[in-house]
Structures are given as C-alpha cells and as structure tokens.
Design a protein around this motif. Sequence first.
Motif, PDB file in Angstrom:
ATOM      1  N   ILE A 178     -11.146  -3.230   6.637  1.00 61.00           N
ATOM      2  CA  ILE A 178     -10.947  -2.213   5.607  1.00 61.00           C
ATOM      3  C   ILE A 178     -11.765  -0.988   5.961  1.00 61.00           C
ATOM      4  CG2 ILE A 178     -11.161  -1.726   3.140  1.00 61.00           C
ATOM      5  CD1 ILE A 178     -11.222  -4.858   2.888  1.00 61.00           C
ATOM      6  N   LEU A 179     -11.083   0.157   6.039  1.00 62.26           N
ATOM      7  CA  LEU A 179     -11.726   1.415   6.418  1.00 62.26           C
ATOM      8  C   LEU A 179     -12.614   1.217   7.656  1.00 62.26           C
ATOM      9  CD1 LEU A 179     -12.671   2.580   2.800  1.00 62.26           C
ATOM     10  CD2 LEU A 179     -10.808   3.443   4.206  1.00 62.26           C
ATOM     11  N   HIS A 214      -0.217   9.157   3.977  1.00 64.75           N
ATOM     12  CA  HIS A 214      -1.266   8.219   3.529  1.00 64.75           C
ATOM     13  C   HIS A 214      -1.853   7.494   4.742  1.00 64.75           C
ATOM     14  CE1 HIS A 214      -3.390   5.008   1.561  1.00 64.75           C
ATOM     15  NE2 HIS A 214      -2.617   4.109   2.146  1.00 64.75           N
ATOM     16  N   HIS A 215      -3.164   7.613   4.885  1.00 68.12           N
ATOM     17  CA  HIS A 215      -3.842   6.882   5.961  1.00 68.12           C
ATOM     18  C   HIS A 215      -4.035   5.438   5.535  1.00 68.12           C
ATOM     19  CE1 HIS A 215      -4.800  10.103   8.784  1.00 68.12           C
ATOM     20  NE2 HIS A 215      -4.833  10.883   7.703  1.00 68.12           N
ATOM     21  N   ASN A 216      -3.658   4.521   6.417  1.00 68.57           N
ATOM     22  CA  ASN A 216      -3.782   3.099   6.119  1.00 68.57           C
ATOM     23  C   ASN A 216      -5.251   2.753   5.836  1.00 68.57           C
ATOM     24  OD1 ASN A 216      -3.254   0.425   5.909  1.00 68.57           O
ATOM     25  ND2 ASN A 216      -2.942   0.063   8.101  1.00 68.57           N
ATOM     26  N   LEU A 217      -5.485   2.067   4.721  1.00 70.59           N
ATOM     27  CA  LEU A 217      -6.863   1.715   4.355  1.00 70.59           C
ATOM     28  C   LEU A 217      -7.322   0.432   5.034  1.00 70.59           C
ATOM     29  CD1 LEU A 217      -6.590   2.356   0.510  1.00 70.59           C
ATOM     30  CD2 LEU A 217      -7.518   3.889   2.255  1.00 70.59           C
ATOM     31  N   GLY A 218      -6.358  -0.295   5.642  1.00 73.08           N
ATOM     32  CA  GLY A 218      -6.701  -1.573   6.259  1.00 73.08           C
ATOM     33  C   GLY A 218      -6.033  -2.705   5.518  1.00 73.08           C
ATOM     34  N   TYR A 258      -9.667  -6.940  -4.630  1.00 69.07           N
ATOM     35  CA  TYR A 258      -8.621  -5.939  -4.406  1.00 69.07           C
ATOM     36  C   TYR A 258      -7.352  -6.294  -5.190  1.00 69.07           C
ATOM     37  CZ  TYR A 258      -4.983  -3.235  -2.211  1.00 69.07           C
ATOM     38  OH  TYR A 258      -3.919  -2.389  -2.016  1.00 69.07           O
ATOM     39  N   ARG A 299       2.040   3.900  -3.414  1.00 61.91           N
ATOM     40  CA  ARG A 299       1.733   5.336  -3.277  1.00 61.91           C
ATOM     41  C   ARG A 299       3.006   6.167  -3.165  1.00 61.91           C
ATOM     42  NH1 ARG A 299      -2.319   2.449  -1.550  1.00 61.91           N
ATOM     43  NH2 ARG A 299      -4.435   3.125  -2.024  1.00 61.91           N
ATOM     44  N   GLN A 354       0.840  -1.207   0.000  1.00 57.21           N
ATOM     45  CA  GLN A 354       0.000   0.000   0.000  1.00 57.21           C
ATOM     46  C   GLN A 354       0.875   1.258   0.000  1.00 57.21           C
ATOM     47  OE1 GLN A 354      -3.146   1.333   3.089  1.00 57.21           O
ATOM     48  NE2 GLN A 354      -3.405  -0.862   2.856  1.00 57.21           N
TER      49      GLN A 354
END
Length: 467
Positions: A394-395, A376-380, A411, A352, A348
């Motif tokens: 996830i989120l 970047h915020h971790n999406l899970g 995904y 990015r 992830q």
Amino acid sequence: MSSTSSPSSFSDTSSRVLVVGGGYVGLYVALNLQKKVAAHGGVVTLVDPRPYMTYQPLLPEVASGALEARHVVVSHRRHLPQTEVITGTVTAIDHDRRLATIQAADGTSLELGYQDVVVAAGAVTRTFPIPGLAEHGIGLKTVEEALTLRNKVLERIEHASLLPIGSPARARALTIVGVGGGFAGIEAITELEDMARQAVAANPRVDAEELRFVLVEAMGRVMPEVTAEQAQWVVEHLRSRGIEVLLDTSLAAAVDGVLELVNMPDRSPARTVEADTLLWTAGVQAAPAARHFGFPLDPRGRITADATLRILDAQDRPIAGAWVAGDIAAVPDLTGGGVGGYCVPNAQHAVRQAKHLAANLWAARSGNGRLAEYKHHNLGAVAGFGKHKGVGKILGLKLKGAPAWLIHRGYHGAAMPTWERKIRVLTDWTLSAVLGRDTTETSDVATPYRAFQSVAASPPSASVAGR
Ligand SMILES: Cc1cc2nc3c(=O)[nH]c(=O)nc-3n(C[C@H](O)[C@H](O)[C@H](O)COP(=O)(O)OP(=O)(O)OC[C@H]3O[C@@H](n4cnc5c(N)ncnc54)[C@H](O)[C@@H]3O)c2cc1C
C-alpha cells in the motif's frame, strides 16, 4: 408482454438517468445522482437482475464462514430510496431512440425511455472451453457461489468421514483445487483451508492430514498486484500451510472431477488430480451483455470510453448521453500505470470512476463547466489469507502477516458501502473473533423443497390424517 411504462411516482422519463447494473459503479452513480436528478423533476432508474450490490472482495470470507452471506450485499431498495429500482436485465439498448429493453426473470419485458444511460454491467468470470469445467467447477463472483462453495467443502468433509480410510473416494472428497493465483483465488483457497481445518478439528472421523489443497496457476508467479519478492513469500506461505502450489500449470480437462493438469506454455501433460471441489478464479471478462447494447467494443469485449467516461463511437467521438465505467469499460489510464494503457478492473477504480462519472454527467446536464478527465494513481492492494494472515503493498509500503490482515480488515470495513452494512460486517468479525468461525453446513438450502416433498409424497395413513 411488452409495454412502455413508468410508475406514476416517477413520471418524467424524458430526464431519466438509466443505470444498467447495480454493482459498485451502479450503486455509487445512483447514490451520487438520485437527489439532484429528483430535485430537477427527473429520476435515476437502476436495473439489475439482483436486488443488491455485492461487495465482492469479502466473498472469500463468506466462503469460509467468517461472514454471514447476506451481510456482504447492499440492498438497492433500502439504500436508494430516491431511485427507481427495477429487478431485471437490460437486454437491449437503442441509443438513437433513447430506449432500453428490460426483462424480468419471469420473462416480463418492459421498454424504458431515458435521457442518459450509464452502462455499469461489470464483468463475469473468464472461462475457457475446458471439458467438464462448466459441470464441475464453481466461480466466485456472486454471494450464492461463495455460500455454495462453503457448504460444498463442509458437506464433502462430512461425506468423507463415512468412507473407508485410504479409499480414493475419501481422498477425492477431501481434495480442493483452486485454479487461478490472483488475489481472489489465493484469498479463497487460504480462507477455505482455515475453515476446513477448523471443521476437521471438530470431526474425530477425519484427520487434518487427509485434507489436500492444490492451487494451480498458469503463470510463473502469483498475485501480479504485489512485488515479485512478496509473491514468492506468498508461495512459501501457502506451502508452509500444506497448500500445494503448481506454477506454470494449467487445467486441460475436468470431466467428472478428474482434473488433467498440463505444463505451461507447451501444454505437455503434468499430472492428474481427482477432486470433488474445483474453484475457478482465473480472471474476469467484460459482461457479455455489452454485445447487445450497440456501442463499439474493444478486442476484449469492453465498451470503449474516453477519460471523461463518455462512450466513444466507431470514430472515437464521445456519444451524447452515453456513459460507462467499471469492469465493463475500457477507460484510458492517464497515470500510465494500467495494463495496455487502460485502467485495470478493480473496485478501487470502479468506486472512483462512479463518483467521477456522476459529477461529469451532472455537469453535462446542467451545462456547468467542462468535463473532468479521470485519473487515479493505484493505492496498492492488500489481501487476507484467513485469521491473522495476509499480504499487501500500500502506497509502496510492503506488509505481510498480521499487520497486512489487520489493514485488510480495516480497509474493507471502511470501504463497505453504508453504515448499516458496515455495522453488520464489523459485528460478524467481532463474533467470529470471540466465538470462532461458523462451520455449520447448510447444503440443503440448494434443495429447499426436499424435506416437505419427502413427507408430502408419502402422506400419513388415513386414520392419522383424519384426526
Ligand atoms: C472474489 C473477488 C475479490 C475481489 N477483491 C477485490 C479487492 O480486494 N480489491 C479490489 O479493488 N477489487 C476486488 N475485486 C474486483 C471488484 O469487485 C470489481 O472490480 C468491481 O466489482 C467492479 O465493479 P462494477 O460495478 O464494474 O461491476 P460489478 O460490481 O460486478 O457490478 C455489475 C452489476 O451489473 C449487473 N448486470 C450485469 N449484466 C446486466 C444487465 N444486462 N442488465 C442489468 N444489470 C446487469 C450484475 O448483476 C452486477 O450487479 C474482487 C472481485 C472478486 C470477484
């Protein structure tokens, strides 16, 4: 042989972007820069000992025969047509002289000049000095390891089927131990369990009850990426499938496949397990090559960076023309969510950061605008545990079972780089759904000359040969 050279089609080395490593970061940096740099008379040069990027999250499915090995790698030459691809290893960087030394597998060496260097050499499997581990264990960082693991499990089942029922050798051949209860380790052992049960179902000489799977984890829980409650569910799920889960346990020795397990943290003896297959997925460490690149390292061997992804010097000042990202980099996590204040090593971030780095490098070159900081915020995370099984967060949404497995596939199908590779992976999944996993054992790929040598060593008689 040593030379300073550049192919005629890539003549302007003074504006070369040298990308060291062609994994997630290297591939995406090259994809994002190759056209722009070429349009301005320069070149992106990507160096990697492997001629492809490996989509590592799908290695457990290669190990289980759900995916064809070559389909989870992305060819550099095919997908980077405007990049100068060199299959070799960067062995040294002299950044003051903007010069890198590259060595091919056959020992041929080459020096290349550059304007910017992007260090993207990733990580290797983290190991410890455990007697017997190097000889007996196998990691899961490369497609070759995944394929070997698959063949080994299948070959051991065939081998066991010929041994006396109840014999120690048969039990050992049918025992698979995985060390490391992170995402990769649990995905791998569950995928292998699925595959082994299917293989045994087709072999009347082996009973499924004889298969033994053991997961060893040094911490008191598995999968730090999901909640404690989900981690507990994962342990129960594994146990419901007959996989023994040993928490707070570590491996002390693995000589000749006799695995000495100890309790953590006091390292008192726990138990001994004999196993022919030992999978080691106990984390990663920055690629050792970082030590030869001349840039400052943090205590974990990572190259230190600021949030704009420029490499920092010993006084924490950005070094002009030197960039880093991915598993080899210590990049500050500006969201405050990282381990020790740094971004965790995962795909992830790698993807990015690569795109962010490419934009910053181009901005620095063209003098257009300020360099942006990476945040970047971790999406899970979501993991697949074999057909229709999985877990994820996830989120903030907690998932388990078939929905998690479906999202895992969706995904990774979407994240697989390039349409050509997406289509191959999606086709494999479709074929597996219709035809089942392929459990054909092909161990002889490791000894490809054997068939020919066995006949060449004892040639046919003169009369036959003379016909
Ligand atoms: C089994 C497994 C499952 C995973 N699952 C997930 C997941 O589900 N989600 C997730 O986010 N992440 C996952 N990851 C982690 C993810 O794959 C890595 O974080 C990501 O690959 C890091 O990208 P990178 O470009 O930094 O390194 P890599 O992709 O490892 O690429 C590094 C490249 O550098 C090359 N190289 C090394 N040394 C040199 C040198 N001296 N000269 C030239 N080239 C060199 C290597 O050959 C390699 O190709 C998983 C990893 C594994 C092993």
